[in-house]
Scaffold this motif. Structure first.
Motif, short mmCIF file in Angstrom:
data_model
loop_
_atom_site.label_atom_id
_atom_site.label_comp_id
_atom_site.label_asym_id
_atom_site.label_seq_id
_atom_site.Cartn_x
_atom_site.Cartn_y
_atom_site.Cartn_z
N ARG A 89 74.62 63.16 26.79
CA ARG A 89 75.57 63.15 27.91
C ARG A 89 75.92 64.56 28.40
O ARG A 89 76.54 64.72 29.45
CB ARG A 89 76.85 62.43 27.50
N ALA A 90 75.56 65.57 27.64
CA ALA A 90 75.95 66.94 27.96
C ALA A 90 75.13 67.49 29.14
O ALA A 90 74.04 67.02 29.41
CB ALA A 90 75.76 67.83 26.73
N PRO A 91 75.65 68.50 29.84
CA PRO A 91 74.86 69.18 30.86
C PRO A 91 73.84 70.11 30.21
O PRO A 91 73.87 70.34 29.01
CB PRO A 91 75.91 69.97 31.65
N GLY A 92 72.94 70.62 31.01
CA GLY A 92 72.03 71.64 30.49
C GLY A 92 70.57 71.40 30.82
O GLY A 92 69.79 72.36 30.90
N GLY B 177 64.15 56.73 45.63
CA GLY B 177 64.84 57.53 46.63
C GLY B 177 64.71 59.01 46.36
O GLY B 177 64.29 59.43 45.28
N HIS B 178 65.05 59.80 47.36
CA HIS B 178 65.00 61.25 47.22
C HIS B 178 66.13 61.73 46.31
O HIS B 178 67.13 61.04 46.10
CB HIS B 178 65.15 61.91 48.59
N PHE B 179 65.98 62.93 45.77
CA PHE B 179 67.11 63.57 45.12
C PHE B 179 68.23 63.71 46.15
O PHE B 179 67.99 63.93 47.34
CB PHE B 179 66.71 64.96 44.62
N ASP C 171 75.04 61.70 37.10
CA ASP C 171 75.09 60.51 37.95
C ASP C 171 73.84 60.36 38.80
O ASP C 171 73.80 59.54 39.73
CB ASP C 171 76.33 60.56 38.85
N ALA C 172 72.79 61.12 38.50
CA ALA C 172 71.54 61.01 39.26
C ALA C 172 70.87 59.67 38.97
O ALA C 172 71.03 59.09 37.89
CB ALA C 172 70.60 62.15 38.89
N LYS C 173 70.11 59.18 39.93
CA LYS C 173 69.46 57.88 39.80
C LYS C 173 68.13 58.01 39.06
O LYS C 173 67.06 57.68 39.57
CB LYS C 173 69.25 57.26 41.19
N ASP D 198 72.44 52.79 37.13
CA ASP D 198 73.66 52.02 36.83
C ASP D 198 74.53 52.70 35.79
O ASP D 198 75.45 52.09 35.24
CB ASP D 198 73.31 50.60 36.34
N GLY D 199 74.25 53.96 35.48
CA GLY D 199 75.09 54.70 34.56
C GLY D 199 75.00 54.24 33.12
O GLY D 199 75.88 54.54 32.31
N LEU D 200 73.92 53.53 32.75
CA LEU D 200 73.85 52.95 31.41
C LEU D 200 73.46 53.97 30.34
O LEU D 200 73.99 53.98 29.25
CB LEU D 200 72.85 51.78 31.41
N GLY D 201 72.48 54.79 30.66
CA GLY D 201 72.06 55.80 29.69
C GLY D 201 71.42 55.19 28.46
O GLY D 201 70.83 54.11 28.50
#
Length: 509
Positions: free
Chosen positions: A391-394, A407-409, A439-441, A447-450
């Motif tokens: 879940r972390a950024p990086g 879809g496009h970015f 939150d990118a697709k 659907d944010g499931l991860g």
């Protein structure tokens, strides 16, 4: 040399009698095994669908650098490499993902191609006023919400024109394949890639195949499970599995028709036949449906591969215990046609295994999804090594084609883009580095499931083939992590991925 490369999608190894399955009769896969070398330790690479096909085209893993996306401008493709050698290639497919934003550039590498319409949510049949009451009667709302904005709604519409077996996309793929063979079988130097979406969900098979697997279920169509934990009752579970079994039975029969064609025209002596899949599918095993979100259990990552190589007739009916994986298909196809191997390829031609001149081509298979766990399998153990915190950024996506699956970015993603030097496979071409926003697709982030079940675990497959209980063996785990790290280095993985997985970027003295 002539080659037929038959790729099914989501074909479970455990569904085939040639690999020990006994729930579905698959006599034609048995026939193929008698003509081929069957690979017993064959694994996936990058997951799922389009990342797997990028591995197939390029002969290297791509999940360390980006998620689901198009073939990049700098990528090698086995079809381009064959063309340079004077080998004609043709693609027949009903795989709708090639024709979305995130699947561009693959089919156009072939000299010619044919798209069979109607699978999954293919936007094919136009129907302004669909029969809603009919849909309500025929489809279970658990899998088919009556919502026109749902992709699943389009599948209900498409099924309106699939009344006879010949109307189904899978049979249409094989019909097109036989048309190609009738027209070209006497020519030399060609490759036919016959790619069938079946038995991928939705598990919709012609009636005569479905009738062979009765259940006690009497509701609407229940054949497209969500990638989620099992909540269905036993009868519903049986129904979903029966629908999958019906598709596998159909795939087996149509494979048999292809084998009959080889027999009838004496093609075994001069035509290679390669049959495999991209990944498997959990059918309630481990309490899950689907793939991607959970660990890449054996049902998902350990896949069938059979190769008939006319150069090595002695390999017919044999089995290979060497560890192999999806990217190895690319150099193997090039090797069958004596085409040059690009220097960016990191996978291995399986010819030495087919010829019996080598016992292995790699120590382990490394596989995974962008940002998700890394699987490492060595034929005895398998490790699912999770990120420190997914879940972390990086993480960054490295691409010149910023498109997700459908879809496009977004502008928010593209605003983070910077140009960076390329990697060893980009042939000097710089890339955009784009922040992998939470939150990118992306798949499986839709659907944010991860990811779920996000604890690193090790299994001893000899003692526990069903993977019921993880084991603790620090020496084995350290060895497998070291092999994964070596594979990251061999693929010139981005520096931040080492921290992401808790790996060491530089080799120690």
């Amino acid at each position: 040399m002539r080659t037929v490369f038959l790729l099914f999608d989501s074909l479970n190894r455990s569904a085939l009698g040639a690999y020990g399955g006994d729930a579905i009769a698959t006599p034609n896969f048995d026939r193929l095994a008698a003509r081929s070398m069957s690979f017993d330790q064959h694994y996936t690479g990058s997951l799922p669908c389009m990342p797997a096909r990028r591995d197939l085209h390029t002969g290297r893993l791509n999940f360390m650098h980006r998620s689901w996306g198009p073939l990049e401008a700098f990528d090698n493709s086995f079809a381009d490499c064959l063309r340079e050698k004077g080998v004609y290639s043709h693609l027949i497919t009903d795989h709708v993902h090639y024709f979305e934003d995130g699947g561009a550039g693959f089919h156009t590498r072939f000299d010619s191609w044919e798209f069979i319409r109607g699978q999954e949510y293919d936007p094919w049949v136009p129907m302004v006023a669909p029969p809603m009451e009919k849909f309500r009667r025929e489809f279970s709302e658990k899998h088919y919400p009556l919502d026109r904005s749902s992709k699943r709604f389009q599948h209900m519409v498409n099924r309106e024109v699939m009344q006879d077996e010949a109307d189904f996309p899978g049979p249409k793929c094989f019909a097109a394949g036989f048309d190609f063979l009738d027209r070209n079988r006497d020519a030399d130097d060609w490759l036919l890639m016959l790619e069938c979406f079946d038995p991928h969900e939705p598990f919709h098979a012609p009636e005569r195949f479905r009738d062979a697997f009765p259940t006690g279920y009497n509701g609407g169509a229940l054949d497209w499970p969500y990638y989620a934990r099992v909540t269905e009752n036993q009868i519903e579970m049986d129904e979903i599995r029966a629908n999958y079994a019906a598709l596998v039975a159909m795939c087996d029969e149509y494979l048999g028709r292809l084998l009959d064609y080889f027999d009838r025209h004496d093609m075994w002596k001069d035509t290679a036949l390669v049959v495999t899949t991209d990944h498997g599918f959990l059918l309630s095993e481990h309490g899950w449906w689907g793939k991607c979100r959970m660990p890449y259990y054996e049902e998902i990552s350990h896949i069938p591969l059979m190769i008939h190589d006319p150069r090595n007739p002695q390999a017919a009916g044999t089995r290979c215990a060497a560890v192999t994986q999806t990217p190895d298909i690319m150099p193997t196809l090039l090797g069958l046609h004596d085409a040059a191997l690009p220097p960016e390829v990191r996978a291995h031609d399986l010819a030495p295994l087919l010829a019996g001149t080598s016992g292995k081509v790699r120590d382990s298979a490394v596989f995974g999804i962008f940002g998700g766990p890394v699987g490492i399998a060595d034929g005895r153990h398998v490790l699912y090594h999770y990120p420190v915190d997914w879940r972390a950024p990086g993480l960054k996506e490295y691409t010149l084609a910023p498109q997700h699956m459908t879809g496009h970015f977004t502008a928010a993603e593209l605003k983070t883009a910077t140009m960076v030097p390329g990697f060893d496979f980009t042939r000097g071409v710089p890339l955009m580095a784009i922040d992998a926003l939470p939150d990118a697709k992306r798949v499986p982030m839709n659907d944010g499931l991860g990811f779920d079940d996000d604890e690193t675990r090790l299994y001893d497959l000899a003692a526990d083939p069903a993977q019921k209980a993880p084991v603790t063996n620090h020496a084995v785990q350290a060895r497998l992590v070291a092999q994964a790290t070596a594979e990251f280095r061999a693929h010139d993985a981005p520096a931040e991925t080492y921290d992401w997985y808790g790996l060491t970027l530089k080799e120690t003295a």
